[in-house]
Design a protein around this motif. Structure first.
Motif, PDB file in Angstrom:
ATOM      1  N   ASN A 263       0.840  -1.195   0.000  1.00  0.00           N
ATOM      2  CA  ASN A 263       0.000   0.000   0.000  1.00  0.00           C
ATOM      3  C   ASN A 263       0.874   1.243   0.000  1.00  0.00           C
ATOM      4  OD1 ASN A 263      -2.980  -0.965   0.776  1.00  0.00           O
ATOM      5  ND2 ASN A 263      -1.464  -2.232   1.825  1.00  0.00           N
TER       6      ASN A 263
ATOM      7  N   HIS B 299       0.695   1.469  10.137  1.00  0.00           N
ATOM      8  CA  HIS B 299       1.073   0.408  11.079  1.00  0.00           C
ATOM      9  C   HIS B 299       2.222  -0.386  10.483  1.00  0.00           C
ATOM     10  CE1 HIS B 299      -1.863  -1.606   8.461  1.00  0.00           C
ATOM     11  NE2 HIS B 299      -1.481  -2.791   8.928  1.00  0.00           N
TER      12      HIS B 299
ATOM     13  N   ASP C  46       2.972  -4.976   4.335  1.00  0.00           N
ATOM     14  CA  ASP C  46       2.317  -4.367   3.169  1.00  0.00           C
ATOM     15  C   ASP C  46       2.061  -2.866   3.354  1.00  0.00           C
ATOM     16  OD1 ASP C  46       0.428  -5.280   5.122  1.00  0.00           O
ATOM     17  OD2 ASP C  46      -1.208  -4.991   3.704  1.00  0.00           O
ATOM     18  N   HIS C  47       2.495  -2.322   4.503  1.00  0.00           N
ATOM     19  CA  HIS C  47       2.362  -0.876   4.737  1.00  0.00           C
ATOM     20  C   HIS C  47       3.717  -0.230   5.042  1.00  0.00           C
ATOM     21  CE1 HIS C  47      -2.076  -1.015   4.940  1.00  0.00           C
ATOM     22  NE2 HIS C  47      -1.797  -2.292   5.190  1.00  0.00           N
TER      23      HIS C  47
ATOM     24  N   ASP D  57      -7.157  -1.529   6.760  1.00  0.00           N
ATOM     25  CA  ASP D  57      -6.888  -2.567   7.757  1.00  0.00           C
ATOM     26  C   ASP D  57      -7.643  -2.341   9.070  1.00  0.00           C
ATOM     27  OD1 ASP D  57      -4.980  -2.790   5.705  1.00  0.00           O
ATOM     28  OD2 ASP D  57      -3.617  -3.895   7.005  1.00  0.00           O
TER      29      ASP D  57
ATOM     30  N   HIS E  82      -9.869  -7.458   8.903  1.00  0.00           N
ATOM     31  CA  HIS E  82     -10.102  -6.566   7.757  1.00  0.00           C
ATOM     32  C   HIS E  82     -11.598  -6.377   7.514  1.00  0.00           C
ATOM     33  CE1 HIS E  82      -5.916  -6.342   6.264  1.00  0.00           C
ATOM     34  NE2 HIS E  82      -5.809  -7.525   6.845  1.00  0.00           N
TER      35      HIS E  82
ATOM     36  N   HIS F 243      -7.477  -1.813  -0.692  1.00  0.00           N
ATOM     37  CA  HIS F 243      -7.015  -3.045  -0.033  1.00  0.00           C
ATOM     38  C   HIS F 243      -7.911  -4.239  -0.391  1.00  0.00           C
ATOM     39  CE1 HIS F 243      -4.649  -5.275   2.851  1.00  0.00           C
ATOM     40  NE2 HIS F 243      -4.099  -4.187   3.354  1.00  0.00           N
TER      41      HIS F 243
HETATM   42 ZN   LIG Z   1      -2.685  -4.218   4.957  1.00  0.00          ZN
END
Ligand SMILES: [Zn+2]
Ligand SMILES: [Zn+2]
Length: 272
Positions: free
Chosen positions: A15, A58, A62-63, A141, A189, A215
């Motif tokens: 992301n 966070h 993936d972030h 998320d 999620h 997402h």
């Molecule tokens: Zn994520």
């Protein structure tokens, strides 16, 4: 004053959102490799060393995959919660870390507020970035919708929320039960239905705004067009006016929002 937001990628493999104000450029999340982010920034005519900050929602890969290397290589400050900074640990070694806050901090010529979101990370947040009269709100998320998220996101002219999965599809995937359980949990999620219900709550204020669904799961969701249609149908069912909806694609730069266009649309809205 103008605000421009561009989705570089959004999904479980990464992301990143590029936010440009009149004078400054920020990244919200750095979930691609530093090399990929560097390339994408340059493709958008942004020299990485000119970034005013990298906001990290966070610590999940993936972030935050590229945050340490990108921030160190180009001496860019990282903005996150104390919990996220602790969880990232040595990833942020040698990086100028600033703590985001519910009361807001100034980053370049933008104001940044954070608000907690329920997710299985150390101290995850959604963020609001305001420049002049324009605000973008990003909340990815989230395991479920908490009441405080609604007024926070009502501040935004562009709302970015996750529509991660279709519940039935998720249950039918080959994911192990532990993964399905995690995604469906209160710390996992948002489903498409939960995203639609969050938008229903946000839109009760009657203010026109644009929405990106983000997402989206590759295996546990429908085609982006079908997800948009699902949310449209839901909002129609609860008698809300149609909404400008786009999808932030998983694997490539996609949705783009500019405050000048939003202004023209709101003028049209008032004329109509
Ligand atoms: Zn994520
Ligand atoms: Zn996460």
């Amino acid at each position: 004053m103008s605000l421009h937001v561009r989705s570089l990628a959004s999904g479980s493999s990464g992301n990143a959102f590029l936010v440009r104000t009149t004078e400054d450029t920020l990244l919200v999340d750095a979930g691609l490799s530093a090399r990929q982010l560097e390339r994408q920034l340059r493709e958008h005519d942004v020299e990485p060393h000119t970034l005013s900050g990298i906001v990290v929602s966070h610590e999940h890969h993936d972030h935050a995959q590229g945050v340490g290397a990108l921030a160190r290589r180009f001496a860019v400050p990282v903005i996150c919660t104390a919990g996220t900074a602790r969880a990232l640990g040595s990833v942020l070694q040698g990086v100028d870390v600033r703590l985001c806050h519910v009361d807001g901090i100034t980053v370049g010529d933008a104001e940044l507020w954070s608000f907690p979101i329920p997710h299985d990370a150390a101290e995850p947040v959604g963020v609001l970035l305001r420049h002049g009269m324009w605000t973008v709100g990003i909340a990815l998320d989230c395991g479920h919708v908490q009441a405080h998220m609604v007024p926070a996101l009502q501040e935004a002219d562009l709302v970015v929320v996750e529509a991660n999965h279709d519940r039935e599809r998720l249950l039918a995937t080959v994911y192990p039960w532990s993964t399905k359980h995690r995604i469906l949990s209160d710390q996992g999620h948002l489903s498409n239905l939960q995203a639609a219900q969050l938008l229903e709550a946000i839109m009760q204020d009657g203010r026109p705004r644009d929405v990106w669904l983000a997402h989206l799961s590759e295996k546990a969701n429908d085609h982006p067009r079908s997800v948009i249609q699902f949310v449209r149908n839901y909002l129609e069912m609860v008698a809300l006016p149609p909404l400008s909806l786009s999808v932030a694609q998983r694997d490539r730069p996609s949705a783009s929002w500019h405050s000048d266009q939003a202004l023209q649309q709101s003028d049209l809205f008032h004329i109509c």
